[in-house]
Design a protein around this motif. Structure first.
Motif, PDB file in Angstrom:
ATOM      1  N   ALA A  78      -6.604   9.213  -1.899  1.00  0.00           N
ATOM      2  CA  ALA A  78      -7.802   8.673  -1.234  1.00  0.00           C
ATOM      3  C   ALA A  78      -8.559   7.729  -2.164  1.00  0.00           C
ATOM      4  CB  ALA A  78      -8.697   9.822  -0.786  1.00  0.00           C
ATOM      5  N   GLN A  79      -8.712   8.135  -3.423  1.00  0.00           N
ATOM      6  CA  GLN A  79      -9.457   7.310  -4.380  1.00  0.00           C
ATOM      7  C   GLN A  79      -8.714   5.998  -4.673  1.00  0.00           C
ATOM      8  OE1 GLN A  79     -12.541   7.998  -5.917  1.00  0.00           O
ATOM      9  NE2 GLN A  79     -12.699   9.695  -4.470  1.00  0.00           N
ATOM     10  N   SER A  80      -7.382   6.085  -4.804  1.00  0.00           N
ATOM     11  CA  SER A  80      -6.605   4.881  -5.119  1.00  0.00           C
ATOM     12  C   SER A  80      -6.576   3.916  -3.938  1.00  0.00           C
ATOM     13  CB  SER A  80      -5.181   5.266  -5.523  1.00  0.00           C
ATOM     14  OG  SER A  80      -5.202   5.948  -6.762  1.00  0.00           O
ATOM     15  N   ARG A  81      -6.523   4.473  -2.709  1.00  0.00           N
ATOM     16  CA  ARG A  81      -6.555   3.590  -1.528  1.00  0.00           C
ATOM     17  C   ARG A  81      -7.878   2.846  -1.454  1.00  0.00           C
ATOM     18  NH1 ARG A  81      -3.975   8.020   2.513  1.00  0.00           N
ATOM     19  NH2 ARG A  81      -1.783   7.657   1.951  1.00  0.00           N
ATOM     20  N   ALA A  82      -8.953   3.528  -1.864  1.00  0.00           N
ATOM     21  CA  ALA A  82     -10.291   2.914  -1.762  1.00  0.00           C
ATOM     22  C   ALA A  82     -10.418   1.685  -2.658  1.00  0.00           C
ATOM     23  CB  ALA A  82     -11.360   3.940  -2.105  1.00  0.00           C
ATOM     24  N   LYS A  83      -9.609   1.609  -3.717  1.00  0.00           N
ATOM     25  CA  LYS A  83      -9.721   0.422  -4.581  1.00  0.00           C
ATOM     26  C   LYS A  83      -8.472  -0.468  -4.505  1.00  0.00           C
ATOM     27  CE  LYS A  83      -8.418   3.032  -8.767  1.00  0.00           C
ATOM     28  NZ  LYS A  83      -8.861   3.506 -10.080  1.00  0.00           N
ATOM     29  N   TYR A  84      -7.577  -0.153  -3.565  1.00  0.00           N
ATOM     30  CA  TYR A  84      -6.345  -0.944  -3.449  1.00  0.00           C
ATOM     31  C   TYR A  84      -6.663  -2.356  -2.955  1.00  0.00           C
ATOM     32  CZ  TYR A  84      -1.872  -2.618  -1.674  1.00  0.00           C
ATOM     33  OH  TYR A  84      -0.764  -3.378  -1.420  1.00  0.00           O
ATOM     34  N   ARG A 112      -9.935   8.030  -9.461  1.00  0.00           N
ATOM     35  CA  ARG A 112     -11.278   7.662  -9.025  1.00  0.00           C
ATOM     36  C   ARG A 112     -11.321   6.196  -8.612  1.00  0.00           C
ATOM     37  NH1 ARG A 112     -16.378   9.590 -12.557  1.00  0.00           N
ATOM     38  NH2 ARG A 112     -15.416   8.204 -14.059  1.00  0.00           N
ATOM     39  N   SER A 113     -12.027   5.914  -7.536  1.00  0.00           N
ATOM     40  CA  SER A 113     -12.092   4.540  -7.026  1.00  0.00           C
ATOM     41  C   SER A 113     -12.941   3.638  -7.922  1.00  0.00           C
ATOM     42  CB  SER A 113     -12.647   4.530  -5.602  1.00  0.00           C
ATOM     43  OG  SER A 113     -13.955   5.052  -5.584  1.00  0.00           O
ATOM     44  N   GLU A 156       0.831  -1.197   0.000  1.00  0.00           N
ATOM     45  CA  GLU A 156       0.000   0.000   0.000  1.00  0.00           C
ATOM     46  C   GLU A 156       0.874   1.259   0.000  1.00  0.00           C
ATOM     47  OE1 GLU A 156      -3.292   0.110   2.748  1.00  0.00           O
ATOM     48  OE2 GLU A 156      -4.266   1.551   1.403  1.00  0.00           O
TER      49      GLU A 156
END
Ligand SMILES: [Zn+2]
Length: 460
Positions: A342-348, A416-417, A320
């Motif tokens: 934030a968006q990339s973490r949401a779909k990591y 974007r997630s 991560e």
């Protein structure tokens, strides 16, 4: 298509009335009284929209017995009022008058009226002046703040008047913009099918049916749109309104926006072309994002997904922290970086689930290919349609060179997630190979030179 709009209205949360057709401006007054009873009305327009529809709209309201207060009219040049400070200005003006807004607007001005009304907790009605974007019936507004585009939540309009004669008389570039915004529903539908097939985000059939079945007809007459034919513009305008209603019903832009839109959002957030006159439009950028996205879809059948080894992918999977570092390196502008992280973490997908995710995509790949094949078009076909509609069809027509376009394939995946084909390729470890193919010998972008015509970049 009007029946579909009526059907969509039954499920919409904010919008209660839509009139669409030729010569319907004179129904604005009765719509206002149906929606807002004996409330007073304030007309909001700019010098251009007031010039084309101000008097007939005013006459219709007066004929319906509506009490009008002094109208609020912005200058005729959108660059002069596109910023958030004008939402504040209008909101402050409105808070001192007891009246409901009837805006005469498309794009930016509709968003300003929507957000100012929303911040005051008031409904509003909009008279649509151009078939230029799908935001009419959508909740939320996109506004420029400190040189960047930001999106704010706010309710959709209570009512819309879509007079096709008025919309057909709008400048041709605005119709080309609406066409660009609409054509992205082709690959964005495919993106939704990918997410559905993988069990990540299910297709909502009711919402899907509002957007996808009428799409082919709405895209079918680009020459008619370029010529300002009201029938062609009617199909486009109604499909744009349906897209907005679908987003309203779904409480998300998923039904109308996929990876192609992310290209536009990246350039928009960077402020590309915002200070041009006229500013580079959302739909012009989205049209090019659609070509970029369909260029990826065109390569899918040739990819060796069966040869991807899940264990090997898991071994090289980014932690991560490393993925954060990748996103930060791709997004040097601080205002974009925070949102992209934030968006990339949401779909990591965590490392310990990586092999299972890759295996999942592999297992479903044949079904993905089968489901997206009838949905997508080739990039050459998209570009040709955009050209015939009088819209830009190559990023070089508005100052995005090959290096920037190539970078945008990576940048746009981070902002974007929402799961798209770009995420599936990234997780398979194939995104680099796909992008290199597009820009290498024989690839779509390597073989598609910048046209000599249709340049919007004022410095070119
Ligand atoms: Zn859009």
């Amino acid at each position: 298509m009007t029946e579909l709009i009526d059907k969509a209205l039954r499920d919409s949360t904010d919008t209660r009335a839509i009139i669409s057709g030729r010569g319907v401006l004179d129904q604005t007054g009765t719509m206002f009284t149906d929606l807002f009873g004996d409330a007073q009305c304030i007309l909001v327009a700019d010098e251009n929209t007031w010039g084309v529809a101000g008097e007939p709209v005013k006459a219709s309201l007066e004929a319906a017995g509506v009490t009008l207060v002094e109208p609020y009219i912005f200058p005729g040049t959108p660059t002069l009022y596109a910023g958030y400070e004008n939402v504040v200005k209008l909101r402050d003006h409105l808070s001192a008058v007891d009246a409901i807004v009837c805006s005469i607007a498309s794009g930016t001005l509709n968003d300003i009226a929507k957000l100012a009304s929303g911040e005051l907790g008031r409904g509003y009605l909009n008279v649509c002046t151009a078939a230029s974007m799908d935001g009419y019936a959508a909740f939320g507004a996109t506004i420029t703040r400190d040189g960047f585009k930001i999106t704010r939540d706010c309710p959709a309009p209570a009512g819309l008047v879509a007079d096709l004669d008025l919309m057909a008389a709008a400048p041709q570039r605005l119709t080309g913009t609406g066409y660009g915004d609409l054509i992205e529903k082709v690959p964005s539908g495919a993106d939704w099918l990918v997410a559905d097939e993988l069990g990540i985000e299910a297709v909502d059939p009711l919402v899907w049916d509002l957007v996808q079945p009428p799409l082919v007809a709405a895209l079918s007459d680009p020459e008619g749109l370029a010529a300002g034919n009201p029938d062609a513009i009617g199909l486009l305008a109604e499909e744009l309104i349906l897209s907005g209603l679908a987003m309203q019903a779904h409480q998300s832009s998923r039904p109308a926006s996929g990876a192609g839109h992310n290209f536009s959002h990246q350039w928009e957030m960077e402020g590309h072309g915002l200070d041009w006159e006229p500013p580079l439009s959302h739909g012009n950028k989205v049209g090019i994002g659609t070509v970029a996205s369909c260029a990826v879809y065109e390569l899918l059948p040739g990819l060796d997904v069966a040869g991807v080894d899940p264990a090997a992918r898991a071994a090289e999977w980014l932690s991560e922290a490393d993925n954060d570092a990748r996103v930060e390196a791709l997004q040097p502008l601080p205002a974009i970086r925070a949102a992209a992280l934030a968006q990339s973490r949401a779909k990591y997908v965590p490392q310990d689930q990586a092999a299972a995710r890759v295996q999942l995509i592999k297992d479903h790949w044949p079904a993905i290919l089968q489901r997206v094949a009838p949905q997508v078009m080739t990039p050459a076909d998209i570009a040709d349609k955009l050209r015939r509609a009088g819209a830009p069809y190559h990023p070089g027509q508005f100052g995005i060179d090959q290096d920037k376009l190539k970078l945008t394939y990576y940048q746009s995946q981070t902002i974007r997630s929402r799961y798209t084909i770009m995420d599936a390729l990234f997780e398979l470890g194939l995104l680099d190979a796909v992008v290199e193919t597009l820009f290498g010998p024989g690839g779509y972008w390597a073989e598609t030179p910048v046209p000599t015509e249709g340049h919007l970049d004022p410095t070119s």
